[in-house]
Design a protein around this motif. Structure first.
Motif, PDB file in Angstrom:
ATOM      1  N   LEU A  40      29.330  42.894  38.169  1.00 20.38           N
ATOM      2  CA  LEU A  40      29.252  42.726  39.628  1.00 20.38           C
ATOM      3  C   LEU A  40      30.646  42.380  40.143  1.00 20.38           C
ATOM      4  N   ILE A  41      31.321  41.479  39.450  1.00 23.56           N
ATOM      5  CA  ILE A  41      32.764  41.259  39.674  1.00 23.56           C
ATOM      6  C   ILE A  41      33.438  41.955  38.495  1.00 23.56           C
ATOM      7  N   LYS A  42      34.365  42.839  38.799  1.00 22.12           N
ATOM      8  CA  LYS A  42      34.903  43.736  37.771  1.00 22.12           C
ATOM      9  C   LYS A  42      36.089  43.153  37.014  1.00 22.12           C
ATOM     10  N   TYR A  43      36.110  43.474  35.750  1.00 24.30           N
ATOM     11  CA  TYR A  43      37.268  43.180  34.885  1.00 24.30           C
ATOM     12  C   TYR A  43      38.102  44.460  34.845  1.00 24.30           C
ATOM     13  N   SER A  52      29.471  53.185  26.944  1.00 21.43           N
ATOM     14  CA  SER A  52      28.619  52.542  25.959  1.00 21.43           C
ATOM     15  C   SER A  52      29.369  51.549  25.089  1.00 21.43           C
ATOM     16  N   SER A  53      30.635  51.272  25.428  1.00 23.76           N
ATOM     17  CA  SER A  53      31.383  50.389  24.527  1.00 23.76           C
ATOM     18  C   SER A  53      30.802  48.974  24.524  1.00 23.76           C
ATOM     19  N   ALA A  54      30.229  48.523  25.641  1.00 26.56           N
ATOM     20  CA  ALA A  54      29.677  47.158  25.679  1.00 26.56           C
ATOM     21  C   ALA A  54      28.497  47.032  24.730  1.00 26.56           C
ATOM     22  N   LEU A  69      29.712  50.704  40.983  1.00 26.45           N
ATOM     23  CA  LEU A  69      30.213  51.776  40.119  1.00 26.45           C
ATOM     24  C   LEU A  69      30.886  51.163  38.916  1.00 26.45           C
ATOM     25  N   ASP A  70      30.785  51.839  37.797  1.00 29.36           N
ATOM     26  CA  ASP A  70      31.568  51.489  36.623  1.00 29.36           C
ATOM     27  C   ASP A  70      32.858  52.282  36.697  1.00 29.36           C
ATOM     28  N   ALA A  71      33.581  52.358  35.594  1.00 32.73           N
ATOM     29  CA  ALA A  71      34.756  53.221  35.585  1.00 32.73           C
ATOM     30  C   ALA A  71      34.273  54.651  35.335  1.00 32.73           C
TER      31      ALA A  71
HETATM   32  O1  PMV Z   1      35.322  46.738  28.389  1.00 24.35           O
HETATM   33  P1  PMV Z   1      36.097  47.931  28.855  1.00 24.35           P
HETATM   34  O2  PMV Z   1      37.466  47.961  28.265  1.00 24.35           O
HETATM   35  O3  PMV Z   1      35.330  49.201  28.628  1.00 24.35           O
HETATM   36  O4  PMV Z   1      36.318  47.801  30.426  1.00 24.35           O
HETATM   37  C1  PMV Z   1      35.270  47.729  31.353  1.00 24.35           C
HETATM   38  C2  PMV Z   1      35.754  47.944  32.713  1.00 24.35           C
HETATM   39  C3  PMV Z   1      34.691  48.038  33.803  1.00 24.35           C
HETATM   40  O5  PMV Z   1      33.487  48.532  33.296  1.00 24.35           O
HETATM   41  C4  PMV Z   1      35.200  49.001  34.860  1.00 24.35           C
HETATM   42  C5  PMV Z   1      34.468  46.705  34.496  1.00 24.35           C
HETATM   43  C6  PMV Z   1      33.690  45.660  33.753  1.00 24.35           C
HETATM   44  O6  PMV Z   1      33.941  44.491  34.028  1.00 24.35           O
HETATM   45  O7  PMV Z   1      32.796  46.007  32.959  1.00 24.35           O
END
Ligand code: PMV
Length: 351
Positions: free
Chosen positions: A21-24, A116-118, A303-305
């Protein structure tokens, strides 16, 4: 009892994706965030990872593994996994003595354009710690903060996937327990309306991203708006924490849309610039705003990236919003694809 280095075994974990919701966006050092972020843990979008381990016969390389994704060998993923395993060897000494056959599956359609990296790295980290527990019997098991830290080393956003409902990652002055190294659970601080909150993910494009998240993060290093952005994120976080606590859907929605737009605005003016939204992304965002204005229903987007749109709404408006999605928004999606997701309870050990 068998000698521990002769054991074979299998461990499996399911871990969900999360939506920020708050983006990194912007990192330094070994995957430390330039600003704190907060996310909702999802339910239906998850990765299941199994590690079958056996004693190593071959010690030529410092680690020994095979990796299959959706039952297919993926040499393009091998290098990232290899780097990750090398990085986390200090936490999992069994990697020196065991060969790992790693298999991974996503619940969401293959190449749906969903990051899907998370889910992938959190499932892998959980399976690794489980394997280590079985082999060496950690007593006590690693604390969640440490597992979150290990997830972070694979993908920043992965460290937020471990907790029910919501998680916060990054040092936030108002939260003593927060840290740049790992995420902390936020579920208990959220109003109950967010425990059954929906995130319908509209698949605008199934193509993989032209610019990876890693490349996007690194473009923040020389970005003229980086200092302003990090300050904005901190300010938005404070406001959002209040809205999430109070169940203020409008305030929350306003901030969440602003965060999505700031993320993509940063991409538009990076050097080199890049655009991840597509024409249908813009149309869908516009239609959501009109629907909200016309009906008064608190439905918002983030939105995501990537080009896919996450439609956010409370359970009490589920029927009207899903009718709107089916009747209108799916016309702008690739093959009318969407994922009906919602807030979830975090990872589970399977089998
Ligand atoms: O975790 P990464 O390196 O895939 O970066 C995630 C970046 C965003 O999805 C755009 C924002 C976020 O906080 O998840």
């Amino acid at each position: 009892m068998r000698e521990k280095k002769e054991r074979t075994g299998t461990v499996s974990w399911r871990s969900p994706s999360n939506i920020a919701l708050i983006k990194y966006w912007g990192k330094h050092g070994d995957q430390f965030p330039c600003n704190p972020s907060i996310s909702l843990t999802l339910e239906q979008s998850f990765t299941e990872t199994t590690i079958a381990y056996r004693p190593r016969q071959d010690f030529r390389d410092s680690i020994s593994f095979t990796f299959r994704f959706q039952n297919t060998v993926r040499p393009d993923f091998d290098e990232r996994i290899r780097k990750y395993l090398l990085k986390v060897r200090t936490y999992f000494p069994s990697l020196d003595h065991f060969h790992l056959d790693i298999t991974s599956d996503n619940s969401f359609p293959h190449s749906a354009g969903i990051a899907s990296s998370a889910s992938a790295f959190s499932a892998l980290a959980l399976a690794l710690q489980d394997m280590e527990n079985e082999i060496n019997g950690y007593a006590p098991a690693l604390p969640m903060s440490r597992i979150s830290e290990i997830c972070r080393l694979g993908s920043g956003s992965a460290c937020r996937s471990l907790f029910p409902v919501a998680a916060l990652w990054g040092k936030a002055s108002q939260l003593e327990a927060s840290s740049d190294s790992y995420a902390i659970p936020m579920g208990p601080s959220l109003h109950e309306t967010f425990r059954s909150y929906h995130d319908s993910i509209l698949i605008v494009s199934r193509e993989s991203k032209k610019v990876s998240s890693s490349a996007g993060h690194s473009l923040m290093n020389n970005h003229p708006f980086a200092p302003v952005r990090y300050e904005e994120a901190r300010k938005n976080l404070q406001l959002l924490l209040d809205a999430l606590k109070l169940g203020d859907l409008e305030r929350m929605g306003f901030l969440v849309e602003m965060e999505a737009m700031q993320l993509h605005a940063l991409m538009l003016c990076s050097n080199p610039n890049f655009v991840l939204m597509q024409p249908n992304t813009l149309i869908i965002m516009d239609l959501i705003k009109s629907f909200r204005r016309d009906t008064g229903i608190p439905v918002y987007f983030t939105l995501d990236a990537g080009p896919n749109v996450h439609v956010l709404y409370p359970d009490q408006n589920r029927d009207e919003v899903q009718e709107f999605i089916r009747g209108v928004l799916l016309n702008y999606c690739d093959r009318q694809q969407w994922i009906q997701d919602q807030v979830g309870q975090g990872p589970v050990k399977i089998r």
